[in-house]
Design an enzyme around this catalytic site. Sequence first.
Site, PDB file in Angstrom:
ATOM      1  N   ARG A 160      22.709  50.743 -38.135  1.00  0.00           N
ATOM      2  CA  ARG A 160      23.321  51.929 -38.717  1.00  0.00           C
ATOM      3  C   ARG A 160      22.195  52.895 -39.096  1.00  0.00           C
ATOM      4  O   ARG A 160      21.241  52.513 -39.763  1.00  0.00           O
ATOM      5  CB  ARG A 160      24.064  51.550 -39.989  1.00  0.00           C
ATOM      6  CG  ARG A 160      24.578  52.771 -40.728  1.00  0.00           C
ATOM      7  CD  ARG A 160      24.636  52.522 -42.201  1.00  0.00           C
ATOM      8  NE  ARG A 160      25.159  53.689 -42.886  1.00  0.00           N
ATOM      9  CZ  ARG A 160      25.109  53.831 -44.197  1.00  0.00           C
ATOM     10  NH1 ARG A 160      24.572  52.904 -44.947  1.00  0.00           N
ATOM     11  NH2 ARG A 160      25.593  54.909 -44.754  1.00  0.00           N
TER      12      ARG A 160
ATOM     13  N   ASN B  38      22.855  46.943 -41.261  1.00  0.00           N
ATOM     14  CA  ASN B  38      23.291  48.138 -41.978  1.00  0.00           C
ATOM     15  C   ASN B  38      22.406  48.301 -43.204  1.00  0.00           C
ATOM     16  O   ASN B  38      22.600  47.642 -44.220  1.00  0.00           O
ATOM     17  CB  ASN B  38      24.764  47.977 -42.380  1.00  0.00           C
ATOM     18  CG  ASN B  38      25.287  49.149 -43.200  1.00  0.00           C
ATOM     19  OD1 ASN B  38      24.551  50.068 -43.566  1.00  0.00           O
ATOM     20  ND2 ASN B  38      26.571  49.108 -43.507  1.00  0.00           N
TER      21      ASN B  38
ATOM     22  N   HIS C 216      28.531  58.572 -43.806  1.00  0.00           N
ATOM     23  CA  HIS C 216      29.479  57.451 -43.886  1.00  0.00           C
ATOM     24  C   HIS C 216      30.570  57.585 -42.814  1.00  0.00           C
ATOM     25  O   HIS C 216      31.663  57.040 -42.973  1.00  0.00           O
ATOM     26  CB  HIS C 216      30.184  57.398 -45.263  1.00  0.00           C
ATOM     27  CG  HIS C 216      29.278  57.160 -46.428  1.00  0.00           C
ATOM     28  ND1 HIS C 216      29.355  57.900 -47.582  1.00  0.00           N
ATOM     29  CD2 HIS C 216      28.282  56.275 -46.623  1.00  0.00           C
ATOM     30  CE1 HIS C 216      28.458  57.483 -48.447  1.00  0.00           C
ATOM     31  NE2 HIS C 216      27.777  56.492 -47.886  1.00  0.00           N
TER      32      HIS C 216
ATOM     33  N   GLU D 206      31.868  48.846 -41.219  1.00  0.00           N
ATOM     34  CA  GLU D 206      30.945  49.641 -40.420  1.00  0.00           C
ATOM     35  C   GLU D 206      30.284  48.761 -39.359  1.00  0.00           C
ATOM     36  O   GLU D 206      30.012  49.197 -38.245  1.00  0.00           O
ATOM     37  CB  GLU D 206      29.866  50.243 -41.346  1.00  0.00           C
ATOM     38  CG  GLU D 206      30.397  51.320 -42.288  1.00  0.00           C
ATOM     39  CD  GLU D 206      29.519  51.550 -43.521  1.00  0.00           C
ATOM     40  OE1 GLU D 206      29.386  50.631 -44.355  1.00  0.00           O
ATOM     41  OE2 GLU D 206      28.961  52.646 -43.661  1.00  0.00           O
TER      42      GLU D 206
ATOM     43  N   ARG E 211      22.363  59.642 -57.401  1.00  0.00           N
ATOM     44  CA  ARG E 211      22.348  61.015 -56.887  1.00  0.00           C
ATOM     45  C   ARG E 211      23.253  61.928 -57.712  1.00  0.00           C
ATOM     46  O   ARG E 211      24.339  61.522 -58.115  1.00  0.00           O
ATOM     47  CB  ARG E 211      22.789  61.028 -55.419  1.00  0.00           C
ATOM     48  CG  ARG E 211      21.686  60.567 -54.475  1.00  0.00           C
ATOM     49  CD  ARG E 211      22.205  60.326 -53.072  1.00  0.00           C
ATOM     50  NE  ARG E 211      22.334  58.911 -52.800  1.00  0.00           N
ATOM     51  CZ  ARG E 211      22.921  58.398 -51.727  1.00  0.00           C
ATOM     52  NH1 ARG E 211      23.421  59.191 -50.810  1.00  0.00           N
ATOM     53  NH2 ARG E 211      22.979  57.096 -51.558  1.00  0.00           N
TER      54      ARG E 211
HETATM   55  N1  LIG Z   1      32.971  44.177 -58.673  1.00  0.00           N
HETATM   56  C1  LIG Z   1      32.529  45.441 -58.700  1.00  0.00           C
HETATM   57  N2  LIG Z   1      32.987  46.317 -59.628  1.00  0.00           N
HETATM   58  C2  LIG Z   1      32.540  47.579 -59.677  1.00  0.00           C
HETATM   59  N3  LIG Z   1      31.631  48.087 -58.839  1.00  0.00           N
HETATM   60  C3  LIG Z   1      31.140  47.276 -57.905  1.00  0.00           C
HETATM   61  C4  LIG Z   1      31.549  45.920 -57.769  1.00  0.00           C
HETATM   62  N4  LIG Z   1      30.885  45.367 -56.728  1.00  0.00           N
HETATM   63  C5  LIG Z   1      30.079  46.337 -56.240  1.00  0.00           C
HETATM   64  N5  LIG Z   1      30.228  47.489 -56.938  1.00  0.00           N
HETATM   65  C6  LIG Z   1      29.545  48.759 -56.751  1.00  0.00           C
HETATM   66  O1  LIG Z   1      29.272  48.950 -55.384  1.00  0.00           O
HETATM   67  C7  LIG Z   1      27.956  49.500 -55.222  1.00  0.00           C
HETATM   68  C8  LIG Z   1      27.391  49.121 -53.877  1.00  0.00           C
HETATM   69  O2  LIG Z   1      28.298  49.553 -52.906  1.00  0.00           O
HETATM   70  P1  LIG Z   1      27.930  49.545 -51.379  1.00  0.00           P
HETATM   71  O3  LIG Z   1      29.057  50.149 -50.653  1.00  0.00           O
HETATM   72  O4  LIG Z   1      27.527  48.188 -50.990  1.00  0.00           O
HETATM   73  O5  LIG Z   1      26.673  50.534 -51.469  1.00  0.00           O
HETATM   74  P2  LIG Z   1      25.495  50.953 -50.503  1.00  0.00           P
HETATM   75  O6  LIG Z   1      25.946  50.654 -49.114  1.00  0.00           O
HETATM   76  O7  LIG Z   1      25.368  52.416 -50.756  1.00  0.00           O
HETATM   77  O8  LIG Z   1      24.289  50.197 -50.946  1.00  0.00           O
HETATM   78  C9  LIG Z   1      27.168  48.954 -56.407  1.00  0.00           C
HETATM   79  O9  LIG Z   1      26.162  49.802 -56.791  1.00  0.00           O
HETATM   80  C10 LIG Z   1      28.230  48.846 -57.484  1.00  0.00           C
HETATM   81  O10 LIG Z   1      28.211  50.046 -58.232  1.00  0.00           O
HETATM   82  C1  LIG Z   2      24.819  58.083 -46.641  1.00  0.00           C
HETATM   83  C2  LIG Z   2      24.817  57.190 -47.822  1.00  0.00           C
HETATM   84  O1  LIG Z   2      24.892  57.654 -48.937  1.00  0.00           O
HETATM   85  O2  LIG Z   2      24.764  55.870 -47.619  1.00  0.00           O
HETATM   86  P1  LIG Z   2      24.861  54.683 -48.720  1.00  0.00           P
HETATM   87  O3  LIG Z   2      26.193  54.804 -49.330  1.00  0.00           O
HETATM   88  O4  LIG Z   2      24.720  53.435 -47.914  1.00  0.00           O
HETATM   89  O5  LIG Z   2      23.780  54.897 -49.726  1.00  0.00           O
HETATM   90 MG   LIG Z   3      27.038  51.906 -47.777  1.00  0.00          MG
END
Ligand SMILES: Nc1ncnc2c1ncn2[C@@H]1O[C@H](COP(=O)(O)OP(=O)(O)O)[C@@H](O)[C@H]1O
Ligand SMILES: CC(=O)OP(=O)(O)O
Ligand SMILES: [Mg+2]
Length: 402
Positions: free
Chosen positions: A91, A7, A180, A385, A241
């Site tokens: 993904r 992913n 998502h 996911e 974003r």
């Molecule tokens: N303990 C926490 N407290 C607050 N925010 C958190 C914590 N752990 C992770 N995050 C947030 O989650 C985000 C990542 O989420 P995630 O769903 O893994 O993102 P992506 O898949 O888009 O990379 C980080 O940028 C952070 O802002």
């Molecule tokens: C679509 C998308 O924003 O994915 P991610 O949350 O993993 O950045």
């Molecule tokens: Mg994500």
Amino acid sequence: MKVLVINSGSSSLKYQLYDMTDESVLAKGLVERIGMDSSILTHKPADKEEVVEVSEILEHNTAIRKVIDKLTDKTHGVLASVDEINAVGHRVVHGGEFFNESALVDKEAKKNIRALIDLAPLHNPAAVMGIEASEVNMPGVPQVVVFDTAFHQTMPERSYLYAIPRVLYSKYKVRRYGFHGTSHYYVSLAAAEFLGKPIEDIKIITAHIGNGGSLTAIQGGVSVDTSMGMTPLEGLMMGTRSGDLDPAIVPYVMNKEELTVGEMNSMLNKHSGLLAISGISSDMRDITDGWEKGEPNAKLAFEMYEYRLRKYIGSYAAAMNGVDVLVFTAGVGENSAIVRKAVCDNLSYLGIEIDEELNKIRSGDARRISTPNSKVEVLVVPTNEELVIARDTYRIVEESQA
Ligand SMILES: Nc1ncnc2c1ncn2[C@@H]1O[C@H](COP(=O)(O)OP(=O)(O)O)[C@@H](O)[C@H]1O
Ligand SMILES: CC(=O)OP(=O)(O)O
Ligand SMILES: [Mg+2]
């Protein structure tokens, strides 16, 4: 069959190795903060100690190489050789109108995923890198792609069309796709199961808030509206974003600053959101830390993030003429009690009431955080996911070999 699920998010790469005979996870892990200083690789074999490694990982293909090294490592590995992996599931964020469902990877599929890079510049490149790195490291192993956009194909025209000349849809497929989807699908089903109610009978709002974030209104078990649009830029304020803005700002700023299309896209996708307002970070952990330290821009970034999220929840309650269940998921939704509390405290007019103690509990399980009096069930449901991707991969590879 052993299935490796990859992913690739915008700033992270999560992986899980499944044994599909019992859907058990042999190992899993994640690489966080890709492209930022000090990336963190966390690898957890099912029956062994977790290992954490900090290094600089600038892009996703380096991340995958490191993951394969860990899976076959003498000490921390779970495989004697990479040949034990029978299939890889990826993904992929944008399937556009090329893909209505998951598909086997072939030349054509890769071409189409590449063709959609324009529409998902932060995501589809990561997926392509993941697929190609897998082909190099696991030659001949079938690969399947599972799309974020698929679950939202049920949206009615009134949700997915923009109020612009129809020709733009017929010519260029300019419409809302939503993202998502795998996560919104999974957590909505898990929420219904947790509550012991048929999903068809409940109105659910799922808030997938991670680095990217989107909200979905789910009625009758299907997506009826979602906050991301033709690209993952629309909707909520996110890590880097902008989310919604007056579209007239785009030509205005391009003109004033003499920006190219690419530069403008990059500003809105990579240099906006929490990062732009706080001037500190795109990561919610850094924002709340900064706020605690009295940094005014971190406080403002938090307030804007929460305010916009709350307004969207209200609008989806309006879209469905009510809401029975509100689900928080993904990085921020699962971990940030402060964000959940701030949002829910401001939704009391919907009859939402959360229990502060339940909200503070940290757990990897689906849980209720609302009080018995709350008119809306508020749940935290860890997304998965990867499991959805593993199941689709297994099914499609089995079918292709039958
Ligand atoms: N303990 C926490 N407290 C607050 N925010 C958190 C914590 N752990 C992770 N995050 C947030 O989650 C985000 C990542 O989420 P995630 O769903 O893994 O993102 P992506 O898949 O888009 O990379 C980080 O940028 C952070 O802002
Ligand atoms: C679509 C998308 O924003 O994915 P991610 O949350 O993993 O950045
Ligand atoms: Mg994500």
